[in-house]
Design a protein around this motif. Structure first.
Motif, PDB file in Angstrom:
ATOM      1  N   LEU A 129       0.869  -1.266   0.084  1.00 38.93           N
ATOM      2  CA  LEU A 129      -0.076   0.010  -0.043  1.00 38.93           C
ATOM      3  C   LEU A 129       0.748   1.330  -0.002  1.00 38.93           C
ATOM      4  N   ASP A 130       2.036   1.242   0.756  1.00 38.39           N
ATOM      5  CA  ASP A 130       2.859   2.363   0.791  1.00 38.39           C
ATOM      6  C   ASP A 130       3.512   2.522  -0.703  1.00 38.39           C
ATOM      7  N   ASN A 131       4.099   1.542  -1.047  1.00 37.95           N
ATOM      8  CA  ASN A 131       4.515   1.584  -2.550  1.00 37.95           C
ATOM      9  C   ASN A 131       3.363   2.196  -3.503  1.00 37.95           C
ATOM     10  N   ARG A 132       2.268   1.762  -3.343  1.00 35.17           N
ATOM     11  CA  ARG A 132       1.208   2.104  -4.371  1.00 35.17           C
ATOM     12  C   ARG A 132       0.673   3.560  -4.075  1.00 35.17           C
ATOM     13  N   LYS A 133       0.771   3.832  -2.803  1.00 32.65           N
ATOM     14  CA  LYS A 133       0.471   5.266  -2.328  1.00 32.65           C
ATOM     15  C   LYS A 133       1.822   6.241  -3.030  1.00 32.65           C
ATOM     16  N   LYS A 134       2.846   5.599  -2.784  1.00 34.18           N
ATOM     17  CA  LYS A 134       4.163   6.537  -3.273  1.00 34.18           C
ATOM     18  C   LYS A 134       4.074   6.638  -4.861  1.00 34.18           C
ATOM     19  N   ARG A 135       3.418   5.620  -5.643  1.00 33.50           N
ATOM     20  CA  ARG A 135       3.525   5.676  -7.033  1.00 33.50           C
ATOM     21  C   ARG A 135       2.407   6.764  -7.240  1.00 33.50           C
TER      22      ARG A 135
END
Length: 184
Positions: free
Chosen positions: A53-59
């Motif tokens: 979720l953090d990676n998705r949010k960052k992207r």
């Protein structure tokens, strides 16, 4: 229907002791087993899910930032293009205005030069007419003079007799003699 229930019961039988397995009988599983499975999934999956979720949010945030930067760049390019368009339109208007004024100036110059040429041609025509008139007047004078001279000679010849002729010759010789003495 009994066959269907029997097939579920046979699939859901417990494995022999000492082996590990899942109870696929949904009705036979208890709440504790489900809680344990969900707890394990949450405990181990929480980090992975959180990272995902953090990676998705960052992207997503990076994509939004890139989109904003691209939008700002596009707006800046649009403003530059509008400024260039305005400048080109201003230059085109100046060229148009200058072109029209240059055309008007050339037209004025052409009219003036044509007027001067026509004036010069008119002057040449008038001079030619005056010259031809003077030449015609001179020809008429010569003809009148020749006719008058011929008449005078005719009158003199008819009026002069030999005695008058001899006296005129003697008078002219006398005049030449006097002129010779004055010159000497």
């Amino acid at each position: 229907m009994k066959n269907v229930t029997d097939s579920f019961v046979s699939l859901g039988h417990w494995p022999p002791a000492g082996s590990f397995g899942f109870n696929t009988d949904i009705f036979a599983t208890n709440l504790i087993n489900l809680s344990v499975v969900l707890g394990v999934l949450i405990f181990f999956g929480k980090g992975v899910l959180s990272d995902l979720l953090d990676n998705r949010k960052k992207r997503i945030l990076d994509t939004i930032r890139n989109s904003d930067e691209l939008r700002e760049g596009a707006i800046e390019q649009l403003e530059k293009a509008r400024a260039r368009l305005q400048k080109v339109e201003t230059e085109a208007d100046q060229f148009r205005t200058n072109g029209y004024s240059e055309i008007e100036q050339k037209k004025e110059n052409l009219i003036n030069s044509t007027y001067k040429i026509l004036e010069q041609l008119e002057n040449n025509k008038n001079e030619t007419i005056q010259f031809e008139q003077q030449r015609a007047i001179n020809q008429v004078r010569q003809q009148v003079f020749q006719q008058a001279l011929q008449r005078a000679l005719g009158d003199l010849n008819s009026c002069l007799d030999t005695e008058l002729h001899l006296r005129t010759i003697s008078a002219n010789i006398g005049l030449f003699g006097v002129m010779k003495e004055i010159i000497d």
